[in-house]
Design a protein around this motif. Structure first.
Motif, PDB file in Angstrom:
ATOM      1  N   LEU A 135      89.320   1.280 135.653  1.00 56.31           N
ATOM      2  CA  LEU A 135      88.299   2.017 134.649  1.00 56.31           C
ATOM      3  C   LEU A 135      87.871   1.103 133.479  1.00 56.31           C
ATOM      4  CD1 LEU A 135      90.492   5.494 134.845  1.00 56.31           C
ATOM      5  CD2 LEU A 135      88.529   4.868 136.318  1.00 56.31           C
ATOM      6  N   GLN A 136      86.988   1.839 132.858  1.00 56.99           N
ATOM      7  CA  GLN A 136      86.465   0.963 131.749  1.00 56.99           C
ATOM      8  C   GLN A 136      86.349   1.936 130.732  1.00 56.99           C
ATOM      9  OE1 GLN A 136      84.988  -0.782 134.443  1.00 56.99           O
ATOM     10  NE2 GLN A 136      86.162  -2.457 133.948  1.00 56.99           N
ATOM     11  N   ASN A 137      87.048   2.900 130.705  1.00 57.31           N
ATOM     12  CA  ASN A 137      87.059   4.467 129.460  1.00 57.31           C
ATOM     13  C   ASN A 137      87.607   3.651 128.240  1.00 57.31           C
ATOM     14  OD1 ASN A 137      86.645   5.707 131.988  1.00 57.31           O
ATOM     15  ND2 ASN A 137      88.339   6.848 131.759  1.00 57.31           N
ATOM     16  N   SER A 138      86.876   3.815 127.277  1.00 58.00           N
ATOM     17  CA  SER A 138      87.099   3.621 125.923  1.00 58.00           C
ATOM     18  C   SER A 138      88.493   4.319 125.618  1.00 58.00           C
ATOM     19  CB  SER A 138      86.135   4.142 124.998  1.00 58.00           C
ATOM     20  OG  SER A 138      85.072   3.428 125.041  1.00 58.00           O
ATOM     21  N   TYR A 139      89.239   3.981 124.561  1.00 57.14           N
ATOM     22  CA  TYR A 139      90.599   4.720 124.264  1.00 57.14           C
ATOM     23  C   TYR A 139      90.895   4.369 122.856  1.00 57.14           C
ATOM     24  CZ  TYR A 139      93.276   0.229 124.908  1.00 57.14           C
ATOM     25  OH  TYR A 139      93.623  -0.863 124.675  1.00 57.14           O
ATOM     26  N   THR A 140      91.644   5.479 122.216  1.00 59.09           N
ATOM     27  CA  THR A 140      91.981   5.388 120.967  1.00 59.09           C
ATOM     28  C   THR A 140      93.583   5.086 120.919  1.00 59.09           C
ATOM     29  OG1 THR A 140      90.212   6.785 120.399  1.00 59.09           O
ATOM     30  CG2 THR A 140      91.937   6.577 118.735  1.00 59.09           C
ATOM     31  N   GLN A 141      93.737   4.183 120.059  1.00 57.68           N
ATOM     32  CA  GLN A 141      95.212   3.736 119.958  1.00 57.68           C
ATOM     33  C   GLN A 141      95.655   4.158 118.479  1.00 57.68           C
ATOM     34  OE1 GLN A 141      95.399  -0.288 118.936  1.00 57.68           O
ATOM     35  NE2 GLN A 141      97.701  -0.214 118.282  1.00 57.68           N
ATOM     36  N   LEU A 142      96.682   4.784 118.546  1.00 59.27           N
ATOM     37  CA  LEU A 142      97.349   5.157 117.411  1.00 59.27           C
ATOM     38  C   LEU A 142      98.337   3.969 116.706  1.00 59.27           C
ATOM     39  CD1 LEU A 142      98.635   8.880 117.918  1.00 59.27           C
ATOM     40  CD2 LEU A 142      96.571   7.971 116.460  1.00 59.27           C
ATOM     41  N   ARG A 143      98.357   3.698 115.554  1.00 56.32           N
ATOM     42  CA  ARG A 143      98.946   2.631 115.204  1.00 56.32           C
ATOM     43  C   ARG A 143     100.387   3.327 114.856  1.00 56.32           C
ATOM     44  NH1 ARG A 143      98.630  -2.241 111.917  1.00 56.32           N
ATOM     45  NH2 ARG A 143      99.757  -2.527 114.006  1.00 56.32           N
ATOM     46  N   PRO A 144     101.465   2.178 114.832  1.00 51.21           N
ATOM     47  CA  PRO A 144     102.744   2.673 114.819  1.00 51.21           C
ATOM     48  C   PRO A 144     102.976   3.296 113.197  1.00 51.21           C
ATOM     49  CG  PRO A 144     102.892   0.552 115.186  1.00 51.21           C
ATOM     50  CD  PRO A 144     101.354   1.066 115.532  1.00 51.21           C
ATOM     51  N   VAL A 145     102.855   4.636 112.737  1.00 51.95           N
ATOM     52  CA  VAL A 145     103.110   5.070 111.437  1.00 51.95           C
ATOM     53  C   VAL A 145     104.418   4.692 110.834  1.00 51.95           C
ATOM     54  CG1 VAL A 145     103.086   6.998 110.103  1.00 51.95           C
ATOM     55  CG2 VAL A 145     101.547   6.797 111.700  1.00 51.95           C
ATOM     56  N   LYS A 146     104.562   4.353 109.726  1.00 53.16           N
ATOM     57  CA  LYS A 146     105.856   3.989 109.076  1.00 53.16           C
ATOM     58  C   LYS A 146     106.027   4.505 107.973  1.00 53.16           C
ATOM     59  CE  LYS A 146     104.040   0.558 110.347  1.00 53.16           C
ATOM     60  NZ  LYS A 146     103.402  -0.670 111.056  1.00 53.16           N
ATOM     61  N   LEU A 147     107.547   5.222 107.629  1.00 57.20           N
ATOM     62  CA  LEU A 147     107.753   5.957 106.654  1.00 57.20           C
ATOM     63  C   LEU A 147     108.979   5.287 105.799  1.00 57.20           C
ATOM     64  CD1 LEU A 147     108.163   9.508 108.164  1.00 57.20           C
ATOM     65  CD2 LEU A 147     106.134   8.492 106.935  1.00 57.20           C
ATOM     66  N   ASN A 148     108.667   5.116 104.427  1.00 58.77           N
ATOM     67  CA  ASN A 148     109.845   4.837 103.907  1.00 58.77           C
ATOM     68  C   ASN A 148     110.062   5.860 102.815  1.00 58.77           C
ATOM     69  OD1 ASN A 148     110.014   1.563 104.213  1.00 58.77           O
ATOM     70  ND2 ASN A 148     107.955   1.591 104.394  1.00 58.77           N
ATOM     71  N   ALA A 149     111.511   5.795 102.366  1.00 62.51           N
ATOM     72  CA  ALA A 149     111.819   6.688 101.364  1.00 62.51           C
ATOM     73  C   ALA A 149     112.985   6.130 100.576  1.00 62.51           C
ATOM     74  CB  ALA A 149     112.202   8.224 101.953  1.00 62.51           C
ATOM     75  N   ALA A 150     112.954   6.352  99.169  1.00 60.25           N
ATOM     76  CA  ALA A 150     114.153   5.586  98.716  1.00 60.25           C
ATOM     77  C   ALA A 150     114.718   6.530  97.380  1.00 60.25           C
ATOM     78  CB  ALA A 150     113.786   4.136  98.032  1.00 60.25           C
ATOM     79  N   VAL A 151     115.710   6.394  97.076  1.00 60.70           N
ATOM     80  CA  VAL A 151     116.380   7.019  95.925  1.00 60.70           C
ATOM     81  C   VAL A 151     117.331   5.995  95.077  1.00 60.70           C
ATOM     82  CG1 VAL A 151     118.370   8.090  97.033  1.00 60.70           C
ATOM     83  CG2 VAL A 151     117.556   8.924  94.766  1.00 60.70           C
ATOM     84  N   GLU A 152     117.007   5.676  93.754  1.00 55.64           N
ATOM     85  CA  GLU A 152     117.496   4.722  93.075  1.00 55.64           C
ATOM     86  C   GLU A 152     118.466   4.980  91.765  1.00 55.64           C
ATOM     87  OE1 GLU A 152     114.792   2.226  91.232  1.00 55.64           O
ATOM     88  OE2 GLU A 152     116.066   0.385  91.225  1.00 55.64           O
ATOM     89  N   TYR A 153     119.663   4.712  91.625  1.00 59.44           N
ATOM     90  CA  TYR A 153     120.259   5.163  90.285  1.00 59.44           C
ATOM     91  C   TYR A 153     120.370   3.629  89.607  1.00 59.44           C
ATOM     92  CZ  TYR A 153     123.832   6.170  87.017  1.00 59.44           C
ATOM     93  OH  TYR A 153     124.626   6.321  85.839  1.00 59.44           O
ATOM     94  N   ARG A 154     119.934   3.625  88.547  1.00 59.72           N
ATOM     95  CA  ARG A 154     120.001   2.461  87.669  1.00 59.72           C
ATOM     96  C   ARG A 154     121.212   2.514  86.684  1.00 59.72           C
ATOM     97  NH1 ARG A 154     114.826   3.811  87.920  1.00 59.72           N
ATOM     98  NH2 ARG A 154     114.956   4.828  86.126  1.00 59.72           N
TER      99      ARG A 154
END
Lengths: 183, 469
Positions: free
Chosen positions: B336-355
């Motif tokens: 088939l030649q159907n167009s398609y939509t591709q989701l990019r791999p979503v990345k999540l980052n989270a951090a907690v820091e103590y100085r």
């Protein structure tokens, strides 16, 4: 003073990265990788009635029935190279009160004989069907012949027949392919 | 030679948990940190990445197996080791490669106190899950597994090569909060995916009495989408393929749109939390699309002979072709030649820091006694997640950061992820005048023998950077 400290750190990191290597491994072993799958596949089947052996129009018996099917995969290159052994299993169920001669003749694409096998099928009766199991293991030279085939001719012979004959001759079959796939 | 080649391939073609740059995240001295958190604190007023050298990132990994597991020298049969691994791994195990190369990267602090940054990078991303049932079927065949439903839905793989043009803005909103956003335009060079497949293959003793077995394909819904691939088949030789692919770098293929968001928030004088969402976007594949699809149910009983009364010159019935035709009618592959939509791999980052530790910079920020202080050391916890076809992959990192001198900082990490529980990483950043250089790598314990590493990640880069006064 400062340089004393940061330089070693850089050297450490860079040297760890540069000295990284792959040890205690032997990738030449890849040549020894061998897959040996054993594959079970159905082959042919049929269901013949007793009256298939009598031509009611001409009122004469048909003592020999013959049919042919292509098996184009048998002479594929990869089958020729990778097939080590083939086990055929033919399972007949006969409720016709006659014994049968069944012949399997394998031919190559020029219709030359390559491999042949066959069996007797025990006589049964409409009340009491008889089962005949026939197995054939093909390897070595026979296998080399078999894997030049691309079709099989199945011949079913009945010694005598008449319009009153009753019952069925049924065949089920499968093949077990022993493959050896090497790098 | 083979070993050297393998080192090279691992280092060049390879990232951990695809794209987890645990060492680099939060490392403010590195301008490319803004690509991991557009809302990071920005100490500089200008940066310009050395073209092609501002960020080189390679990562490769396999969650269930290392090269050593298979190719170890310690005797024994390689086939036994492969067999053990096939049965040891499951369909959630995966192989992945992620590589990024920044072509251009720059940023500046505008008069309105917004730090703008932009650039272009190239990315290669690949993941394939381990299709365990198919592997077992290929390794053993079906004889010892009659009645078992082999799950064809385990097939799940995606791969893409793209260039990303990005532009972001970062602003310190108040004493505590820094916020940033980045817009991205994706230019896809080539992409394929085979995801959300279903179907089973079973060989069992016949239930319908027709033949000895029945070979059943059930609920088949398998597909492969490709974009930028079909036109390459006509290309003549690898040089032509490469030049055609690279020719799409500037929107010659398919385009997409995405966003990154990030923020950093200081809680009191010593605590900081930060987080980001990356590649929230999609690529629209409309050019050069070719898809393959198979749907349906089918049972193969074998070849039925009907012994028709034929004359000698009549051709035999094409039984085998009929079986093949029936198969193709029921579960054959459609193109088939159907167009398609591709989701990019979503990345999540989270951090907690103590100085903690010694303060740095000005001796005392007397107007900001309640705000965050900059010290020479910190510890913290980071979480990373990337959304993959079979769900999110998670990694947790403990880190220790130390600013040794004004011109040199280091960060050590310990990461737990699907690959291992013993991943130690180290990064070093140096500011030598206006010249900024960094090198970060993880899985250092494994560099002694890369063959035992299930993943390798490496980032390095060089920038021209001018810090704020």
């Amino acid at each position: 003073m400062k340089t004393n400290f940061y330089l070693p750190l850089w050297i450490l990191l860079v040297s760890v990265l540069l000295s990284s290597c792959v040890r205690d491994t032997d990738f030449d072993q890849a040549e020894n990788i061998t897959l040996t799958p054993v594959v079970e596949l159905n082959l042919i089947y049929f269901n013949l009635k007793a009256n298939d052996f009598f031509d009611s129009i001409t009122n004469t018996p048909r003592l020999t029935l013959r049919d042919t099917t292509e098996l184009p995969f048998l002479d594929d290159d990869y089958v020729q190279e990778d097939l080590m052994k083939a086990d055929f299993l033919f399972e007949f169920t006969n409720s016709i009160p006659r014994r049968f001669d069944v012949d399997f003749q394998f031919l190559d694409e020029n219709n030359a004989n390559t491999y042949r096998t066959g069996t007797d099928v025990a006589q049964g009766s409409p009340e009491n069907a008889q089962t005949t199991t026939f197995t054939q293991t093909v390897e070595g030279n026979d296998l080399a012949e078999l894997t030049t085939s691309s079709k099989v001719v199945v011949t079913v012979q009945i010694p005598s027949a008449n319009e009153n004959l009753e019952g069925e001759l049924n065949l089920k079959s499968k093949t077990t392919y022993y493959l050896k796939l090497q790098n | 030679m083979r070993n050297i080649l393998f080192c090279f391939i691992v280092l060049c073609a390879s990232t951990v948990l695809s794209q987890n740059k645990a060492v680099l995240f939060g490392l403010e001295e590195v301008p490319q940190n803004l690509l991991l958190n557009p809302g990071s604190k920005v100490p500089q007023k200008f940066h310009f990445g050395i073209p092609f050298l501002s960020q080189v990132h390679v990562n490769g990994g396999a969650s269930g197996v290392s090269a050593y597991d298979i190719f170890q020298e310690s005797g024994g049969d390689i086939n036994a080791r492969i067999r053990d691994k096939i049965f040891d791994m499951d369909a959630k195990d995966f192989f992945t490669i992620n590589q990024q190369l920044a072509v251009v990267d720059f940023g500046w602090l505008a008069k309105n106190k917004i730090y703008f940054s932009g650039g272009m990078y190239q990315e290669l991303d690949f993941i394939s899950y381990f299709p365990k049932d198919l592997a077992v079927l290929a390794w053993e065949g079906n004889q010892s597994r009659l009645g078992q439903e082999f799950d064809l839905g385990e097939v799940s793989t995606t791969g893409e090569l793209l260039t990303v043009f990005h532009f972001g803005a970062n602003k310190k909103m108040n004493e505590n909060l820094t916020f940033g956003v980045r817009a991205k335009v994706y230019s896809s060079l080539i992409q394929f995916q085979s995801i959300d497949n279903t179907g089973t293959f079973t060989t069992r003793e016949s239930t319908n009495g027709i033949n000895i077995y029945e070979h059943e394909l059930r609920n088949i819904n398998m597909s492969v989408q490709t974009s930028g691939y079909a036109s390459l088949r006509d290309a003549d030789g690898s040089a032509e393929v490469i030049s055609e692919i690279l020719g799409r770098s500037f929107f010659g293929g398919n385009v997409g749109l995405g966003f990154d968001f990030g923020a950093t928030y200081d809680i009191g004088r010593f605590w900081t939390v930060s987080g980001s969402v990356l590649d929230l976007g999609m690529v629209f594949h409309t050019n050069g699309v070719e898809n393959y699809e198979s749907k349906g149910n089918h049972t193969v009983n074998g070849i039925e002979l009907i012994f028709p009364p034929l004359d000698d010159n009549e051709p035999a019935i094409p039984y085998f072709s009929n079986v093949v035709d029936e198969f193709e009618n029921q579960v054959g592959v459609d193109t088939l030649q159907n167009s398609y939509t591709q989701l990019r791999p979503v990345k999540l980052n989270a951090a907690v820091e103590y100085r903690f530790g010694r303060g740095r910079g000005d001796a005392c920020d007397c107007y900001n006694m309640s705000g965050a202080v900059a010290t020479n050391q910190s510890v913290g916890l980071q979480l990373f997640s990337v959304f993959r076809p079979k769900g999110p992959q998670l990694a947790g990192t403990l880190f220790y950061y130390r600013r040794l001198w004004d011109f040199l900082s280091a960060k050590a990490t310990y990461t737990v992820d699907p690959y291992s529980f013993s991943n130690v990483g180290l990064g070093v950043v140096a500011n030598l005048g206006k010249f900024n250089a960094y090198l970060a790598a993880d899985n250092l314990l494994r560099y002694g023998n890369l063959a035992k590493a299930k993943s390798v990640s490496l980032q390095l880069g060089f920038n021209i950077k001018i810090d704020q006064e």
